[in-house]
Design a protein around this motif. Structure first.
Motif, PDB file in Angstrom:
ATOM      1  N   LYS A   7       0.834  -1.035  -0.183  1.00 54.15           N
ATOM      2  CA  LYS A   7       0.038   0.020  -0.018  1.00 54.15           C
ATOM      3  C   LYS A   7       0.921   1.288  -0.077  1.00 54.15           C
ATOM      4  O   LYS A   7       1.897   1.292   0.795  1.00 54.15           O
ATOM      5  CB  LYS A   7      -1.017  -0.025   1.217  1.00 54.15           C
ATOM      6  CG  LYS A   7      -1.903   1.072   1.285  1.00 54.15           C
ATOM      7  CD  LYS A   7      -1.177   2.283   2.168  1.00 54.15           C
ATOM      8  CE  LYS A   7      -2.297   3.583   2.175  1.00 54.15           C
ATOM      9  NZ  LYS A   7      -1.596   4.649   2.909  1.00 54.15           N
ATOM     10  N   GLY A   9       0.661   5.523   0.263  1.00 52.41           N
ATOM     11  CA  GLY A   9       0.081   6.792   0.611  1.00 52.41           C
ATOM     12  C   GLY A   9       0.166   8.021  -0.292  1.00 52.41           C
ATOM     13  O   GLY A   9       0.821   7.736  -1.363  1.00 52.41           O
ATOM     14  N   GLY A  10      -0.570   8.989   0.189  1.00 52.54           N
ATOM     15  CA  GLY A  10      -0.583  10.225  -0.760  1.00 52.54           C
ATOM     16  C   GLY A  10       0.908  10.701  -1.027  1.00 52.54           C
ATOM     17  O   GLY A  10       1.183  10.896  -2.159  1.00 52.54           O
ATOM     18  N   SER A  41      -3.403   5.331  -2.457  1.00 53.29           N
ATOM     19  CA  SER A  41      -4.177   6.433  -2.256  1.00 53.29           C
ATOM     20  C   SER A  41      -4.179   7.449  -3.497  1.00 53.29           C
ATOM     21  O   SER A  41      -3.260   7.377  -4.235  1.00 53.29           O
ATOM     22  CB  SER A  41      -3.663   7.112  -1.020  1.00 53.29           C
ATOM     23  OG  SER A  41      -3.586   6.230   0.209  1.00 53.29           O
ATOM     24  N   THR A  47      -7.582  14.861  -2.186  1.00 51.31           N
ATOM     25  CA  THR A  47      -8.462  14.453  -1.531  1.00 51.31           C
ATOM     26  C   THR A  47      -9.117  15.569  -1.036  1.00 51.31           C
ATOM     27  O   THR A  47     -10.191  16.142  -0.824  1.00 51.31           O
ATOM     28  CB  THR A  47      -8.521  13.373  -0.487  1.00 51.31           C
ATOM     29  OG1 THR A  47      -8.057  12.099  -0.960  1.00 51.31           O
ATOM     30  CG2 THR A  47      -9.832  13.097   0.250  1.00 51.31           C
ATOM     31  N   GLU A  74      -8.352   8.172  -5.934  1.00 52.07           N
ATOM     32  CA  GLU A  74      -7.633   7.057  -5.822  1.00 52.07           C
ATOM     33  C   GLU A  74      -7.619   6.468  -7.575  1.00 52.07           C
ATOM     34  O   GLU A  74      -7.042   5.670  -7.879  1.00 52.07           O
ATOM     35  CB  GLU A  74      -8.353   6.251  -4.970  1.00 52.07           C
ATOM     36  CG  GLU A  74      -7.799   6.277  -3.529  1.00 52.07           C
ATOM     37  CD  GLU A  74      -8.439   7.526  -2.836  1.00 52.07           C
ATOM     38  OE1 GLU A  74      -7.911   7.951  -2.024  1.00 52.07           O
ATOM     39  OE2 GLU A  74      -9.440   7.922  -3.366  1.00 52.07           O
ATOM     40  N   GLY A 135      -7.514   2.293  -3.312  1.00 51.31           N
ATOM     41  CA  GLY A 135      -7.791   2.312  -2.081  1.00 51.31           C
ATOM     42  C   GLY A 135      -9.067   2.891  -1.694  1.00 51.31           C
ATOM     43  O   GLY A 135      -9.707   4.095  -2.384  1.00 51.31           O
ATOM     44  N   PHE A 136      -9.538   2.941  -0.454  1.00 52.88           N
ATOM     45  CA  PHE A 136     -10.475   3.870   0.254  1.00 52.88           C
ATOM     46  C   PHE A 136     -11.915   3.877  -0.283  1.00 52.88           C
ATOM     47  O   PHE A 136     -12.821   4.610   0.231  1.00 52.88           O
ATOM     48  CB  PHE A 136      -9.848   5.295  -0.186  1.00 52.88           C
ATOM     49  CG  PHE A 136     -10.638   6.399   0.316  1.00 52.88           C
ATOM     50  CD1 PHE A 136     -10.968   6.768   1.796  1.00 52.88           C
ATOM     51  CD2 PHE A 136     -11.202   7.643  -0.606  1.00 52.88           C
ATOM     52  CE1 PHE A 136     -11.593   8.034   1.997  1.00 52.88           C
ATOM     53  CE2 PHE A 136     -11.743   8.507  -0.436  1.00 52.88           C
ATOM     54  CZ  PHE A 136     -12.255   8.871   0.915  1.00 52.88           C
ATOM     55  N   THR A 147     -17.170   5.075   0.341  1.00 54.56           N
ATOM     56  CA  THR A 147     -15.801   5.560   0.597  1.00 54.56           C
ATOM     57  C   THR A 147     -15.518   5.214   2.146  1.00 54.56           C
ATOM     58  O   THR A 147     -16.634   5.106   2.939  1.00 54.56           O
ATOM     59  CB  THR A 147     -15.361   7.051   0.545  1.00 54.56           C
ATOM     60  OG1 THR A 147     -16.166   7.738   1.321  1.00 54.56           O
ATOM     61  CG2 THR A 147     -15.314   7.372  -0.842  1.00 54.56           C
ATOM     62  N   ARG A 150     -11.392   8.813   6.113  1.00 57.94           N
ATOM     63  CA  ARG A 150      -9.878   9.264   6.073  1.00 57.94           C
ATOM     64  C   ARG A 150      -8.967   8.063   6.500  1.00 57.94           C
ATOM     65  O   ARG A 150      -9.306   7.317   7.583  1.00 57.94           O
ATOM     66  CB  ARG A 150      -9.680  10.260   6.815  1.00 57.94           C
ATOM     67  CG  ARG A 150     -10.144  11.776   5.913  1.00 57.94           C
ATOM     68  CD  ARG A 150      -9.386  12.011   4.582  1.00 57.94           C
ATOM     69  NE  ARG A 150     -10.019  12.798   3.652  1.00 57.94           N
ATOM     70  CZ  ARG A 150      -9.400  13.923   3.911  1.00 57.94           C
ATOM     71  NH1 ARG A 150      -8.037  14.248   4.433  1.00 57.94           N
ATOM     72  NH2 ARG A 150      -9.853  15.110   3.048  1.00 57.94           N
ATOM     73  N   SER A 153      -7.644   3.759   3.043  1.00 57.07           N
ATOM     74  CA  SER A 153      -6.679   2.988   2.074  1.00 57.07           C
ATOM     75  C   SER A 153      -5.816   2.112   2.994  1.00 57.07           C
ATOM     76  O   SER A 153      -5.553   0.800   2.184  1.00 57.07           O
ATOM     77  CB  SER A 153      -5.680   3.861   1.231  1.00 57.07           C
ATOM     78  OG  SER A 153      -6.230   4.576   0.192  1.00 57.07           O
ATOM     79  N   ASP A 154      -5.346   2.064   4.015  1.00 54.41           N
ATOM     80  CA  ASP A 154      -4.857   1.463   4.880  1.00 54.41           C
ATOM     81  C   ASP A 154      -5.602  -0.123   5.185  1.00 54.41           C
ATOM     82  O   ASP A 154      -5.296  -0.691   5.276  1.00 54.41           O
ATOM     83  CB  ASP A 154      -4.361   1.979   6.343  1.00 54.41           C
ATOM     84  CG  ASP A 154      -3.054   2.737   6.027  1.00 54.41           C
ATOM     85  OD1 ASP A 154      -2.622   2.721   5.082  1.00 54.41           O
ATOM     86  OD2 ASP A 154      -2.777   3.489   7.451  1.00 54.41           O
TER      87      ASP A 154
END
Length: 406
Positions: A7, A9-10, A41, A47, A74, A135-136, A147, A150, A153-154
């Motif tokens: 995964k 992240g942003g 993400s 976002t 995403e 994700g998300f 969705t 926040r 995605s994790d």
């Protein structure tokens, strides 16, 4: 061969250069013979922009349309990463939540994953294709996009790791692992090689921003090994594992803090059965979470002062609820303080080591730091102190529990 969910992240996919960096890491795993699922993400800041546009379009917006808009961040990232991998000669395909599908509840904006249908993904993975998943997001029973809230995605990544029986779930962030405390405040903070699910859950809920709380809960439930590592380094990160995979537990693994709480004291309340329920019941009905609680009975035994903490964002609402109870409770006064911080020592070793609390209280007393409220659990002790003492408290406790790097 291993099956790994990765995964990003942003900040890891913030621009095309970083997306190419991610693709390089994925290709390396594929070349090593691993089956790889990638969860991404939205690009950093996207976002927030999408949410701002929704708010600009409508002050009181339809949550279904909110999800339809914010899920697009995403979608862009997953498509760009799949294209970049294809350009490197890696067979890859992007998947949106509804395409998998990821079936969720219909609580738009904070949906929960109910089921992931993996049959098609299993076939693609067995054929050597990389699945790049947005994700998300997921899809509700009525066919609407949802969705997960926040940090979702994790949760998506851990859920896929569980559903696909992956060997490991790697969470790539802008930090290289989980530290004994915030290294920006305590220079001698150490990166942990391993930490238990329970400890990570406490740290995540107490201000450590490394992992989202729901993802840790999911990993613990399905025993998914999670590794927190940096997108910008090839160094091993911190493994989040079951307690029995750590041979010898230190009494304390880490120290967390959060400045997102506020303190409320209701003074001069009648000391009678049911008075606490009369206060905390209406707060619960207003969806306000009460955390630390302490009660002091006056010398005459007739009145009591109740002190408790609430999320700082809910302070004004909390006061309004309590003011509405004046006629029923006949309290003398309400006082509030938002200039506080909660500091917590965390460790599963607390179960078998005595003197943890006294060492904490002594270390703070030696620095002249007054404790306002105390709360405990099986593996955590938390205290509320004035926020101006945050750095001093963290450093003192870090040394007191011998967590300093040598």
């Amino acid at each position: 061969m291993a099956r790994i969910v990765k995964k990003f992240g942003g900040t890891s996919v913030a621009d095309m250069d970083r997306i190419r960096n991610v693709a390089t890491k994925v290709k390396r795993a594929v070349d090593a013979g691993d089956q790889v699922v990638v969860v991404v993400s939205a690009m950093s800041g996207v976002t927030n922009q999408l949410v701002a546009w929704v708010s600009e379009a409508s002050n009181i917006y339809d949550a279904r349309e909110y999800d339809s808009v914010v899920a697009t961040g995403e979608q862009v990232t997953s498509g760009l990463l799949a294209l970049t991998l294809q350009g490197m000669g890696v067979d890859a395909r992007s998947w949106l939540g509804w395409q998998v599908p990821v079936r969720t509840s219909s609580a738009h904006g904070s949906a929960r994953i109910l089921e992931i249908e993996t049959a098609e993904l299993e076939k693609r993975l067995s054929a050597g294709q990389v699945a790049v998943i947005a994700g998300f997001q997921g899809i509700a029973q009525d066919g609407r996009i949802t969705t997960l809230g926040r940090g979702g995605s994790d949760t998506t990544a851990v859920a896929f790791a569980a559903a696909l029986n992956a060997d490991r779930c790697d969470i790539y962030t802008d930090v290289d692992g989980v530290y004994t405390t915030d290294p920006r405040i305590v220079a001698k903070a150490r990166k942990l090689d391993k930490i238990t699910y329970e400890e990570m859950l406490e740290m995540a809920s107490l201000g450590a921003k490394v992992l989202q709380t729901r993802s840790v809960e999911l990993a613990m439930r399905f025993k998914v090994p999670v590794q927190v590592r940096s997108s910008f380094s090839d160094e091993p990160g911190t493994m989040v594992v079951d307690e029995d995979q750590i041979v010898e537990q230190a009494d304390i693994s880490g120290i967390a803090y959060t400045s997102d709480e506020a303190k409320i004291t209701v003074r001069g309340v009648a000391d009678r059965p049911g008075v606490s329920a009369s206060i905390f019941g209406p707060l619960a009905e207003a969806s306000i979470n009460v955390d630390m609680i302490v009660q002091n009975v006056a010398a005459d035994g007739k009145t009591t002062d109740l002190t408790f903490t609430v999320p700082r964002a809910d302070l004004a609402r909390s006061v309004k609820v309590i003011e509405g109870l004046q006629g029923e409770l006949d309290y003398r006064a309400i006082s509030t303080d938002s200039d506080v911080v909660k500091v917590s020592v965390i460790g599963v070793g607390m179960r078998s080591h005595a003197g943890i609390a006294s060492r904490m209280f002594t270390a703070l007393a030696d620095e002249g730091i007054n404790i306002q409220v105390i709360s405990t659990s099986e593996i955590k002790i938390s205290v509320l102190i004035a926020s101006k003492y945050t750095e001093l408290a963290l450093r003192a406790l870090h040394s007191a529990y011998q967590l300093d790097a040598t």
